[in-house]
Design an enzyme around this catalytic site. Structure first.
Site, PDB file in Angstrom:
ATOM      1  N   GLY A  47     -20.795  -8.139 -21.934  1.00 27.17           N
ATOM      2  CA  GLY A  47     -20.718  -8.498 -23.333  1.00 27.17           C
ATOM      3  C   GLY A  47     -20.544  -7.248 -24.161  1.00 27.17           C
ATOM      4  CD  GLN A  52     -22.546  -2.782 -27.612  1.00 31.07           C
ATOM      5  OE1 GLN A  52     -22.128  -3.932 -27.398  1.00 31.07           O
ATOM      6  NE2 GLN A  52     -23.110  -2.048 -26.670  1.00 31.07           N
ATOM      7  CB  CYS A 100     -27.176  -2.033 -23.492  1.00 29.22           C
ATOM      8  SG  CYS A 100     -26.271  -2.031 -25.046  1.00 29.22           S
ATOM      9  CG  LEU A 101     -21.173  -1.682 -21.762  1.00 26.75           C
ATOM     10  CD1 LEU A 101     -19.800  -2.192 -22.172  1.00 26.75           C
ATOM     11  CD2 LEU A 101     -21.123  -1.089 -20.353  1.00 26.75           C
ATOM     12  CG  HIS A 142     -28.082  -7.619 -24.901  1.00 32.15           C
ATOM     13  ND1 HIS A 142     -28.868  -6.753 -24.180  1.00 32.15           N
ATOM     14  CD2 HIS A 142     -27.032  -6.872 -25.352  1.00 32.15           C
ATOM     15  CE1 HIS A 142     -28.323  -5.542 -24.203  1.00 32.15           C
ATOM     16  NE2 HIS A 142     -27.208  -5.590 -24.903  1.00 32.15           N
ATOM     17  CD  GLU A 143     -23.471  -8.252 -25.915  1.00 32.94           C
ATOM     18  OE1 GLU A 143     -23.201  -7.438 -26.824  1.00 32.94           O
ATOM     19  OE2 GLU A 143     -23.722  -7.894 -24.750  1.00 32.94           O
ATOM     20  CG  HIS A 146     -25.606  -4.850 -29.753  1.00 34.14           C
ATOM     21  ND1 HIS A 146     -26.085  -3.560 -29.688  1.00 34.14           N
ATOM     22  CD2 HIS A 146     -25.445  -5.249 -28.466  1.00 34.14           C
ATOM     23  CE1 HIS A 146     -26.214  -3.199 -28.409  1.00 34.14           C
ATOM     24  NE2 HIS A 146     -25.844  -4.212 -27.639  1.00 34.14           N
TER      25      HIS A 146
HETATM   26 NI    NI Z   1     -25.779  -4.150 -25.543  1.00 39.74          NI
END
Ligand code: NI
Length: 176
Positions: A47, A52, A100-101, A142-143, A146
């Site tokens: 995701g 991000q 997470c990226l 989670h997304e 952000h």
């Molecule tokens: Ni993330």
């Protein structure tokens, strides 16, 4: 194809509230979505949220097929979700490992609602409304976090349950 740089935890842009998308037609949204998918796929993410890659709009994408970073995760349909809203359907919370990226190489144990209904719009402004449980529910929560400036380590209850993937997964066979 443009793979964008993913902002890393510590960058103030990750801690801001993103704003609603109001323009659905036009090239800008299409370009943002293309860059988001290129970036997520290049990094084997499940995701990605627009902030991000430095775009403070309420857009998330997710897709879980066979993923080397989450080999045991159940599949989740490839989705573009714009201006999302989450309604928890359960009071009970489920604990699970997240990565997470924006926090490369790390994992943490996070509590999430086990069952949610999420809604929003796709890129053509068609409404989306789905019920989700398990990993699907976790990825969406989670997304969407952000978009409100929340990165998952901020939700870890016991910071000992935060660490390097290589160490955690080596030490204990529990984490998936
Ligand atoms: Ni993330």
């Amino acid at each position: 194809m443009s793979v964008r740089e993913v902002l890393k935890m510590g960058d103030p842009l990750l801690y801001q509230r993103s704003v609603e998308v109001t323009e659905f037609d036009g090239k800008d949204l299409a370009k943002v979505l293309e860059d988001m998918f290129d970036t997520m796929e290049a990094l084997d993410g499940v995701g990605l949220a627009a902030p991000q890659i430095g775009i403070p709009l309420r857009i998330v994408i997710f897709s879980v097929g066979q993923n080397p970073r989450y080999p045991d995760a159940e599949s989740v349909p490839r989705t573009i979700l714009i201006n999302p809203i989450i309604e928890p359907q359960s009071v009970d919370l489920e604990t699970g490992w997240e990565g997470c990226l924006s926090v490369p190489g790390m994992r943490g144990l996070v509590e999430r609602h086990s069952s949610i209904i999420y809604s929003g719009y796709d890129e053509t402004q068609r409404p989306i409304k789905r019920e989700a449980t398990g990993f699907h529910s976790r990825v969406v929560q989670h997304e969407v976090d952000h978009l409100d400036g929340i990165v998952y380590p901020m939700r870890i209850k016991d910071i000992r349950n935060f660490g390097y993937e290589s160490v955690l997964f080596d030490r204990d066979s529990d984490p998936q």
